[in-house]
Design a protein around this motif. Structure first.
Motif, PDB file in Angstrom:
ATOM      1  N   ALA A 247      34.829  52.797  49.247  1.00  0.00           N
ATOM      2  CA  ALA A 247      33.712  52.868  48.298  1.00  0.00           C
ATOM      3  C   ALA A 247      33.953  53.882  47.196  1.00  0.00           C
ATOM      4  O   ALA A 247      33.596  53.644  46.039  1.00  0.00           O
ATOM      5  N   THR A 248      34.577  55.028  47.540  1.00  0.00           N
ATOM      6  CA  THR A 248      34.700  56.108  46.562  1.00  0.00           C
ATOM      7  C   THR A 248      36.015  56.091  45.796  1.00  0.00           C
ATOM      8  O   THR A 248      36.090  56.640  44.695  1.00  0.00           O
TER       9      THR A 248
ATOM     10  N   PRO B 164      38.167  53.023  45.181  1.00  0.00           N
ATOM     11  CA  PRO B 164      38.467  51.597  45.417  1.00  0.00           C
ATOM     12  C   PRO B 164      39.865  51.199  44.974  1.00  0.00           C
ATOM     13  O   PRO B 164      40.267  51.443  43.849  1.00  0.00           O
TER      14      PRO B 164
ATOM     15  N   GLN C  10      31.246  48.170  50.476  1.00  0.00           N
ATOM     16  CA  GLN C  10      31.400  47.208  49.391  1.00  0.00           C
ATOM     17  C   GLN C  10      30.103  47.071  48.591  1.00  0.00           C
ATOM     18  O   GLN C  10      30.124  46.901  47.378  1.00  0.00           O
TER      19      GLN C  10
ATOM     20  N   LYS D 130      27.990  49.535  48.188  1.00  0.00           N
ATOM     21  CA  LYS D 130      27.965  50.774  47.408  1.00  0.00           C
ATOM     22  C   LYS D 130      28.863  50.663  46.184  1.00  0.00           C
ATOM     23  O   LYS D 130      28.514  51.140  45.092  1.00  0.00           O
ATOM     24  N   ALA D 131      30.033  50.009  46.341  1.00  0.00           N
ATOM     25  CA  ALA D 131      30.998  49.881  45.245  1.00  0.00           C
ATOM     26  C   ALA D 131      30.633  48.773  44.265  1.00  0.00           C
ATOM     27  O   ALA D 131      31.316  48.609  43.252  1.00  0.00           O
TER      28      ALA D 131
ATOM     29  N   ASN E 235      30.644  45.479  44.992  1.00  0.00           N
ATOM     30  CA  ASN E 235      31.317  44.212  45.324  1.00  0.00           C
ATOM     31  C   ASN E 235      30.409  43.397  46.245  1.00  0.00           C
ATOM     32  O   ASN E 235      30.646  43.264  47.447  1.00  0.00           O
TER      33      ASN E 235
END
Length: 910
Positions: A542-543, A545, A580, A582-583, A585
């Motif tokens: 997440a942090t 990627p 995902q 959080k990111a 996606n």
């Protein structure tokens, strides 16, 4: 590591104090290579132990980088005067291998030079041993920065990054963790492992990572030459014999060696940074893992197997007498005293190490069977552990032993999907936590989960209820309580990290998880180590990627499923899905959360399932998927029945997203923003953006700004550093001018994207890097990479066909031979050619023939594609076309001045 050494406002003296192979010289060389200030370099040698020799070499080193050579000096006082008059600011002097001067006049001279030199002359020292300096005073006064072996050692995620980004030979997260554990993060050990495994397959390297030890040929050569060479015979004997103990104390070593003075020797070894450490202020010591394994091998090589067994046997007796059963059991095993191993296992709850399972002991030993059952349970293989407990119980007709097996089996059965009726009492903590997985009890601030339930269960229940602040408070107390068993403390520590993530604190979570994982491994708690590693991998996904991180997470989840660890598989899928989400996606997050929900349903874990469905509802609402409303209804029903109040917040968020999407869809008039419409970004076969099936007409852009847009488009969601963009688009521009042009171009691209309906945050800046972020768009390159990974895993015709269908043309043909696109264009072309070969090998008749033609078109230099096409033409009754293909193939080979390959096409089935 470079940053504090280069800080102009920091201490003017830096000391790197670490054992051989820790990376001191490498770090100093990197600092020297920076253009911030002129750097003089002097490496001390054994013959430089006089004041005159030191002064001469320092003078020569400084004179090389100064505009005018220093005046000749013979004493350190003359050298200090010469540097005051002849060294302009700023200059730094690096003195490496200072340990060669230990105890000599040169060391005293260096100390005087360090104290009285001009302060604009920075000094960096590298040494394997402490120096004759008043380092505490220098540190307190702010004049000295000291970095030791712990600062220089690699952590597991750094090892993973090292092998992927630098060595270009990636390791899985678990293999990287194993390698870190085996080497202790020792830089030389990592480099030697890389050299020893170059050219080997991924499977062989992963196996080597888990088996690496001091018996590696390269490691042995390094330790022999750089660590053990030059030792006095009595010191070498001390190391060899005491390595049999594992846990080192002065009295234990004295008894084993039958001579006094061991405490002084151990303290000296630690002081000299001789791969010897103490974590309890000198009460006990241990050798570095790599050195320990090497010494154990030398003990057998130099003294013989018989003498080695005798020393290990005596070590086992001493360790057992001193109250260290785990170390005693290992020593007894190395002495081939298996009766003593079984006796120690019988006496208490000592947990067997991996070597017990690999020892080749008979399967009918009841105590070892019990140890294996415990190991399975602590590894998360619940069903296998229950079966193993039953098998152990049947091996010994002893009421006490059978009762112990039955009690421990009952603790394991609690975590099965449908546990049997309990015939024996079960610990309240485990029972309360398992019941909370099905339905939460009422829990308010300060309210217990039931009489006699431990704070660990109360904190976990608060976490499951969504009372994150209360959970964090309770779990922090448990994690810090030394009276709680190790497993409970570590689970509480993991749960604290989960609460931090739930509260939005994702930065730096990987550091405490690394410590938790290492502690779990040391305490023989492999399931907790796996959970911590899995959560760490998800946090990094997440942090930070990167495409390869998702593959690593998938591998860890697959390992859980393979080992029968269904709870680990549930947690891993949940971690990845949340990461995902959080990111941004959302599509990938939906897939992983669906997998997690399935695992939760199979385990009757309705409370985690409620959270997972709520997270999935948010992801689906953000994607505007038609099934979002049904998911909301299902999640709401489960949240009510499982009594999960905290998950209502996620439902409210999903509901608001769904309502906003409905309003955007029905609002009359005006242009519809792309963020609320199905958008498709294409770069294969040409650059275009489609909304609602219609191509977007782009406003005019200057050539370099358009090139920037295209360069970002072929790296969607990835940070591209400023220097890379400037080198690609303005290679001849000075740094300052290039930066300004990049900022102007990025602003123009941002305005252009806003004009066509994209968010003004589509081009994001992250420090010195830029990225293109289109969270709601379908992107052909992203889909191509995803389908390619899927095809490589499954190997099915359908998946390979999808990959080939996605490749509609070369990457950005309109930019011609621009250097910044060539490597990526070639990579996608060759991947598509591979897909064509796979389709031709798996398909039949016309489809196979079309794919073979496509393979030749995409890669005319691949022998197998020509031979495959010719064979298919012959098989399908067209010998004329087959002959023509072979002639054309021969012509291509002749043009390349290469002989026609005699190889035959592989079989159609693989």
């Amino acid at each position: 590591m470079e940053r504090p050494l280069l800080d102009e406002s920091g201490p003017s003296v830096g000391l790197l104090l670490a054992p051989a192979g820790s990376g001191k010289t490498t770090l100093l060389a990197q600092v020297a290579a920076t253009p911030l200030r002129p750097t003089a370099w002097y490496r001390a040698r054994p013959e430089d132990r006089t004041e005159d020799a030191l002064v001469q070499h320092v003078t020569e080193a400084l004179s090389v980088v100064l505009p005018t050579a220093l005046t000749h000096s013979t004493t350190v006082d003359q050298l200090i005067l010469a540097t005051e008059n002849g060294v302009p600011a700023p200059v730094q002097l690096i003195v490496d291998d200072v340990h060669e001067l230990a105890g000599s006049p040169a060391e005293l001279a260096l100390e005087r030079f360090l104290e009285f030199r001009p302060r604009h002359l920075r000094l960096l020292l590298g040494s394997r041993r402490p120096l004759a300096l008043n380092t505490p005073r220098l540190i307190v006064s702010g004049d000295l920065l000291e970095l030791d072996s712990d600062d220089l050692r690699f952590r597991s995620w750094e090892v993973e990054e090292l092998f992927r980004s630098v060595y270009r030979q990636p390791l899985s997260p678990e293999a990287a963790a194993a390698l870190t554990r085996r080497t202790g993060g020792w830089a030389a050990g990592l480099q030697l492992f890389h050299l020893a495994t170059m050219g080997k397959s991924s499977t062989e390297r992963i196996r080597a990572a888990t088996e690496l030890g001091g018996r590696s040929r390269l490691v042995r050569a390094y330790l022999t030459r750089n660590v053990l060479a030059g030792l006095a015979p009595e010191r070498r004997k001390f190391l060899l014999v005491t390595s049999a103990l594992g846990r080192l104390t002065g009295p234990l070593c004295d008894e084993l060696l039958e001579q006094p003075g061991s405490a002084v020797v151990l303290e000296e070894l630690e002081t000299l940074q001789f791969f010897t450490t103490s974590t309890d202020d000198g009460a006990t010591y241990k050798y570095h893992q790599v050195l320990q394994t090497h010494l154990e091998g030398l003990l057998i090589d130099e003294l013989g197997a018989t003498a080695s067994r005798e020393i290990h046997g005596r070590s086992g007796q001493l360790l057992e007498k001193a109250g260290h059963p785990r170390e005693a059991m290992r020593a007894y095993a190395l002495a081939d005293d298996w009766a003593s191993v079984a006796r120690l296992l019988q006496q208490g709850n000592t947990v067997a190490h991996d070597w017990v399972a690999r020892s080749g002991l008979p399967d009918d030993d009841p105590w070892l069977a019990l140890a294996r059952a415990r190991r399975l349970f602590r590894s998360g293989s619940v069903a296998a552990a229950v079966a193993a407990y039953r098998a152990a119980e049947a091996l010994l007709d002893d009421p006490d032993f059978q009762s112990r097996c039955a009690n421990e089996r009952a603790q394991a059965e609690v975590w099965m999907p449908q546990p049997p009726a309990q015939a024996v009492p079960v610990r309240r903590t485990g029972q309360a936590m398992r019941q909370a997985m099905r339905r939460l009890p009422g829990l308010g601030p300060g309210v217990d989960a039931g009489p006699g339930v431990a704070p660990l269960a109360v904190g976990t229940i608060a976490l499951l209820a969504g009372q994150f602040e209360l959970a964090r408070e309770l779990l922090l107390r448990v994690a810090a309580d030394s009276s709680v068993r190790s497993a409970g403390r570590l689970w509480a520590a993991i749960a604290v990290v989960v609460t931090d993530l739930a509260l939005g604190n994702w930065s730096h979570a990987e550091v405490p998880l690394e410590e938790i994982a290492l502690s779990a491994e040391l305490d023989e708690l492999p399931w907790l180590a796996r959970v911590a590693r899995g959560l760490q991998a998800a946090v990094l996904l997440a942090t930070r990627p990167e495409d390869w991180r998702l593959d690593g997470c998938s591998s860890m989840a697959d390992d859980c499923a393979r080992d029968g660890d269904h709870w680990g598989s549930l947690l891993m899928a949940t971690f990845v899905g949340a990461a995902q989400l959080k990111a941004g996606n959302d599509q990938v997050a939906t897939t992983w959360l669906r997998r997690a929900a399935t695992e939760a349903a199979g385990l009757e874990a309705r409370v985690p399932q409620a959270w997972i469905l709520a997270l999935g509802a948010v992801a689906m609402a953000q994607l505007r998927q038609p099934g979002a409303a049904a998911q909301l209804t299902e999640a709401e029903s489960l949240i009510r029945s499982a009594a999960v109040p905290g998950a209502h917040r996620l439902l409210d968020q999903a509901r608001q997203l769904a309502e906003a999407a409905a309003i955007d869809h029905t609002s009359p008039g005006g242009s519809t923003p792309i963020a609320n419409s199905p958008a498709r970004l294409h770069t294969l076969g040409g650059f275009r953006l489609e909304v609602g099936g219609q191509a977007v007409q782009w406003p005019p852009l200057r050539p370099r700004a358009r090139a920037l847009l295209l360069l970002l488009a072929i790296n969607p969601g990835k940070d591209l550093h400023r220097e890379r963009l400037i080198d690609a688009l303005w290679p001849d521009a000075p740094a300052e001018a290039g930066t300004h042009r990049l900022q102007v171009a990025a602003s123009n691209v941002r305005q252009c994207l806003t004009a066509v309906g994209l968010s003004d945050h589509a081009v994001q800046r992250n420090g010195d890097a830029y990225r293109l972020v289109l969270p709601d768009a379908w992107i052909d390159l992203t889909e191509f990479e995803r389908q390619l990974r899927q095809a490589r895993r499954s190997g099915t015709l359908a998946d390979w066909s999808r990959v080939l269908d996605l490749y509609v043309g070369e990457l950005l043909p309109e930019v011609g031979a621009a250097e910044w696109v060539l490597s990526e264009r070639e990579r996608y072309r060759l991947a598509a050619a591979d897909a064509a070969v796979q389709v031709a090998g798996l398909a039949e008749d016309a489809q196979a023939l079309r794919a073979a033609h496509r393979a030749v078109e995409l890669d005319s230099l691949r022998d197998s594609s020509w031979l495959l096409l010719a064979d298919l033409q012959a098989e399908q009754g067209d010998p004329t076309a087959a002959a023509a293909t072979r002639r054309e193939y021969a012509r291509v080979c002749a043009e390349l001045a290469a002989p026609v390959s005699p190889r035959e096409r592989p079989g159609r089935d693989g």
